[in-house]
Design a protein around this motif. Structure first.
Motif, PDB file in Angstrom:
ATOM      1  N   UNK A   1       0.844  -1.165   0.000  1.00 44.77           N
ATOM      2  CA  UNK A   1       0.000   0.000   0.000  1.00 44.77           C
ATOM      3  C   UNK A   1       0.893   1.233   0.000  1.00 44.77           C
ATOM      4  N   UNK A   2       0.447   2.259  -0.640  1.00 45.04           N
ATOM      5  CA  UNK A   2       1.276   3.441  -0.773  1.00 45.04           C
ATOM      6  C   UNK A   2       1.093   4.437   0.348  1.00 45.04           C
ATOM      7  N   UNK A   3       0.095   4.293   1.189  1.00 41.12           N
ATOM      8  CA  UNK A   3      -0.117   5.226   2.289  1.00 41.12           C
ATOM      9  C   UNK A   3      -1.489   5.064   2.879  1.00 41.12           C
ATOM     10  N   UNK A   4      -1.759   5.892   3.858  1.00 42.04           N
ATOM     11  CA  UNK A   4      -3.056   5.874   4.530  1.00 42.04           C
ATOM     12  C   UNK A   4      -4.139   6.356   3.562  1.00 42.04           C
ATOM     13  N   UNK A   5      -5.240   5.617   3.445  1.00 44.84           N
ATOM     14  CA  UNK A   5      -6.338   6.110   2.609  1.00 44.84           C
ATOM     15  C   UNK A   5      -6.868   7.434   3.146  1.00 44.84           C
ATOM     16  N   UNK A   6      -7.311   8.266   2.256  1.00 44.67           N
ATOM     17  CA  UNK A   6      -7.898   9.557   2.617  1.00 44.67           C
ATOM     18  C   UNK A   6      -9.395   9.383   2.810  1.00 44.67           C
ATOM     19  N   UNK A   7      -9.973  10.247   3.621  1.00 44.92           N
ATOM     20  CA  UNK A   7     -11.422  10.302   3.794  1.00 44.92           C
ATOM     21  C   UNK A   7     -11.854  11.706   3.422  1.00 44.92           C
ATOM     22  N   UNK A   8     -12.816  11.780   2.507  1.00 46.57           N
ATOM     23  CA  UNK A   8     -13.314  13.092   2.064  1.00 46.57           C
ATOM     24  C   UNK A   8     -14.827  13.029   1.932  1.00 46.57           C
ATOM     25  N   UNK A   9     -15.426  14.186   2.000  1.00 49.83           N
ATOM     26  CA  UNK A   9     -16.873  14.272   1.782  1.00 49.83           C
ATOM     27  C   UNK A   9     -17.159  14.271   0.282  1.00 49.83           C
ATOM     28  N   UNK A  89      -7.689  -2.383  -3.719  1.00 48.74           N
ATOM     29  CA  UNK A  89      -7.588  -1.068  -4.355  1.00 48.74           C
ATOM     30  C   UNK A  89      -6.499  -0.234  -3.686  1.00 48.74           C
ATOM     31  N   UNK A  90      -6.414  -0.295  -2.359  1.00 47.66           N
ATOM     32  CA  UNK A  90      -5.423   0.486  -1.623  1.00 47.66           C
ATOM     33  C   UNK A  90      -4.008   0.026  -1.946  1.00 47.66           C
ATOM     34  N   UNK A  91      -3.825  -1.270  -2.172  1.00 52.34           N
ATOM     35  CA  UNK A  91      -2.493  -1.770  -2.525  1.00 52.34           C
ATOM     36  C   UNK A  91      -2.051  -1.244  -3.891  1.00 52.34           C
ATOM     37  N   UNK A 113     -10.655   3.733   6.985  1.00 50.84           N
ATOM     38  CA  UNK A 113      -9.320   4.222   6.630  1.00 50.84           C
ATOM     39  C   UNK A 113      -8.285   3.714   7.623  1.00 50.84           C
ATOM     40  N   UNK A 114      -8.637   3.696   8.894  1.00 51.82           N
ATOM     41  CA  UNK A 114      -7.734   3.171   9.901  1.00 51.82           C
ATOM     42  C   UNK A 114      -7.436   1.698   9.704  1.00 51.82           C
ATOM     43  N   UNK A 115      -8.464   0.919   9.421  1.00 49.01           N
ATOM     44  CA  UNK A 115      -8.274  -0.512   9.179  1.00 49.01           C
ATOM     45  C   UNK A 115      -7.410  -0.759   7.943  1.00 49.01           C
ATOM     46  N   UNK A 116      -7.678  -0.014   6.898  1.00 48.71           N
ATOM     47  CA  UNK A 116      -6.910  -0.192   5.659  1.00 48.71           C
ATOM     48  C   UNK A 116      -5.470   0.259   5.849  1.00 48.71           C
ATOM     49  N   UNK A 117      -5.249   1.274   6.652  1.00 45.00           N
ATOM     50  CA  UNK A 117      -3.900   1.756   6.914  1.00 45.00           C
ATOM     51  C   UNK A 117      -3.068   0.791   7.754  1.00 45.00           C
ATOM     52  N   UNK A 118      -3.751  -0.041   8.551  1.00 48.66           N
ATOM     53  CA  UNK A 118      -3.058  -1.029   9.384  1.00 48.66           C
ATOM     54  C   UNK A 118      -2.458  -2.156   8.561  1.00 48.66           C
TER      55      UNK A 118
END
Length: 120
Positions: A1-9, A89-91, A113-118
């Motif tokens: 994975x390249x980084x923490x997923x972002x969360x946006x509205x 997708x995150x990878x 996002x936290x789970x995916x970042x772990x």
């Protein structure tokens, strides 16, 4: 994975660094035409159940309990399969999780996002 997923509205303008944009709400956001939202996927099955969402009511004081209950829901199909799809997708590069929630810091998208970042 390249980084923490972002969360946006969903109401925010898309940004070049968003990468793959995935709507993670069960319901389509109010006031947005389906052809007007810039997104790559809509993964409804990863959203919390209606019962959990209604219990939470977006009350920040309930967020820790909500997050625990939501993680438990993600352990069962079809949510588990949807979560694995997001991990794939995150990878592949930058991932942005889209939600209509006003308080993204206290939302299911933040938990995701936290789970995916772990799991980098």
């Amino acid at each position: 994975m390249t980084g923490q997923p972002r969360v946006r509205r969903v109401y925010d303008e898309p940004a070049s660094e968003d990468g793959v944009r995935v709507l993670v709400d069960r319901l389509w956001p109010r006031g947005i035409r389906k052809d007007a939202l810039d997104l790559d996927d809509w993964t409804k099955d990863v959203a919390p159940s209606a019962e959990l969402r209604e219990w939470f009511g977006h009350e920040p004081g309930k967020f820790a309990d909500f997050a625990d209950r939501y993680r438990a829901e993600l352990d069962a199909d079809p949510a588990r399969a949807a979560l694995e799809r997001l991990r794939a997708l995150a990878r592949g590069g930058p991932l942005t999780l889209l939600t209509a929630t006003k308080d993204v810091a206290h939302s299911h998208a933040a938990v995701l996002a936290g789970l995916l970042g772990e799991h980098r």
